[in-house]
Design an enzyme around this catalytic site. Structure first.
Site, short mmCIF file in Angstrom:
data_model
loop_
_atom_site.label_atom_id
_atom_site.label_comp_id
_atom_site.label_asym_id
_atom_site.label_seq_id
_atom_site.Cartn_x
_atom_site.Cartn_y
_atom_site.Cartn_z
N GLN A 1 48.70 -12.28 26.68
CA GLN A 1 47.30 -12.09 26.31
C GLN A 1 46.60 -11.25 27.37
O GLN A 1 46.56 -11.64 28.54
CB GLN A 1 46.61 -13.45 26.16
N SER B 1 41.19 -11.36 29.76
CA SER B 1 40.34 -11.51 30.94
C SER B 1 40.49 -10.36 31.91
O SER B 1 41.56 -9.76 32.05
CB SER B 1 40.68 -12.82 31.67
N SER C 1 49.01 -14.79 31.31
CA SER C 1 50.16 -15.68 31.31
C SER C 1 51.40 -14.97 30.76
O SER C 1 51.34 -14.31 29.73
CB SER C 1 49.87 -16.92 30.44
N GLU D 1 44.40 -20.21 19.66
CA GLU D 1 44.77 -20.63 21.01
C GLU D 1 44.26 -22.04 21.30
O GLU D 1 45.01 -22.91 21.74
CB GLU D 1 44.21 -19.66 22.04
N GLU E 1 33.40 -25.48 30.65
CA GLU E 1 31.97 -25.22 30.50
C GLU E 1 31.69 -24.33 29.28
O GLU E 1 30.72 -24.56 28.53
CB GLU E 1 31.42 -24.57 31.77
#
Length: 360
Positions: free
Chosen positions: A51, A54, A86, A169, A322
């Site tokens: 993936q 980010s 990852s 996911e 969060e």
């Protein structure tokens, strides 16, 4: 499902992020041609995926990404950097988000690519964690290319495609279906071409980083702690979290079939965080000092110490706790949304505003 394969000494099917996220996303958002070309190699384990979402400056605010893709005929030229990817070293393809229109609002100018990693201009560097492992990586992309045929969901529709990916996911993680525990797919995983009987005897990839609920129960019995009222209380809490996580996953599957279920996936992700942390904590607690000693002197060669040290990562990967709570609060409970001062303005303008010096 993993325990059933283990009980019979059978080889598990290929897993990885391709099975967890890429294949369901392409099945949902891709064209018939893309589905026919990209999904079967994932199911057969012929290719591995990672993936590429980010970035150093776009983690929780994923839509703030700056990796850019420029159209050049029937392909796209891509430049940028990704991080916390990852299994990127073992992957053949990446689920890549890139900005294809910097003059559109930040959520509207993003596209989702099935990006081939084995090409000039792609550099993958492992990120060594405090466990000693390197599950995560940083990926540098310099004038690498991707065919327009591998643009999934259409140009500028990447944010909608991304929501599909994140749903699968978080639902998969919440159901205990993270990419650990299954053979690594693709030629870099070392499984292709091997006899199934031999491969079935190999250690399960990633199993050293996760303590299962069944394993914690067995530890309680073998260490004699099963009669300890405090341990029993924690075991009951752990089993409760695990069972409700499975039921929540089934609920999410049913709601997704009706066109909903987004918040269920976020709740499942939060539940899995609690399960991973509590299972590792309870295991090392029952094992005593030996449980906290790293390999080779620790319990089971330090596996429980490693799982305990790795468990805080569950609060971060797949979207932080969060962020999950914000999504549930805003989309399910109807609480006020966070302010978005850059909403509706071209992202290139928003970047200039961010780079401007503060005014006093």
């Amino acid at each position: 499902m993993r325990s059933v394969f283990a009980d019979h000494g059978a080889l598990r099917p290929p897993g990885g992020l391709g099975l967890l996220m890429a294949a369901p996303t392409i099945l949902t958002q891709g064209t018939p041609e893309q589905i026919a070309r990209l999904v079967p190699p994932i199911l057969s384990g012929q290719v591995g995926w990672c993936q590429l979402f980010s970035e150093p400056g776009a983690g929780s605010d994923l839509a703030g990404l700056t990796t850019r893709a420029r159209r050049d005929g029937d392909r796209w030229v891509i430049n940028g950097q990704k991080v916390w990817s990852s299994q990127a070293l073992e992957a053949d393809y990446g689920m890549l988000l890139a900005r294809t229109d910097p003059d559109a609002p930040k959520h509207a100018g993003i596209s989702w690519f099935a990006f081939p990693l084995d090409q000039p201009g792609v550099t993958i560097r492992p990120l060594r964690e405090m466990t000693g492992e390197a599950v995560f990586n940083e990926v540098f992309i310099d004038d690498a290319v991707c065919d327009d045929a591998d643009l999934i969901g259409g140009q500028g529709n990447g944010w909608a495609v991304t929501q599909t990916t994140l749903h699968f996911e978080r639902t998969g993680i919440g159901a205990g279906g993270a990419h650990s525990g299954f053979p690594v797919p693709g030629p870099k995983g070392g499984m292709l071409g091997r006899r199934a009987g031999d491969a079935a005897l190999d250690p399960v990839p990633g199993s050293n980083l996760v303590v299962s609920v069944a394993e914690v129960i067995e530890l309680a019995q073998s260490t004699g702690r099963v009669t300890d009222p405090l341990v029993r209380q924690q075991l009951a809490r752990l089993v409760t979290h695990a069972n409700t996580g499975q039921w929540n996953a089934l609920r999410g599957k049913a709601e997704a079939a009706r066109g909903g279920g987004q918040a269920v996936a976020n709740i499942g992700k939060l539940a899995q965080t609690r399960i991973m942390k509590l299972a590792a904590e309870l295991a090392v607690d029952m094992l005593g000092p030996g449980g906290m000693v790293a390999a080779p002197d620790g319990a089971d060669d330090g596996r429980y110490a490693g799982a305990f040290v790795f468990s805080p990562a569950s609060s971060i990967y797949g979207g932080t706790d969060e962020i999950q709570r914000n999504i549930v609060a805003e989309r399910t409970l109807g609480l006020p949304r966070e302010q978005q001062p850059d909403k509706g303005i071209p992202y290139s303008e928003a970047l200039r505003n961010l780079a401007a010096p503060p005014r006093f």
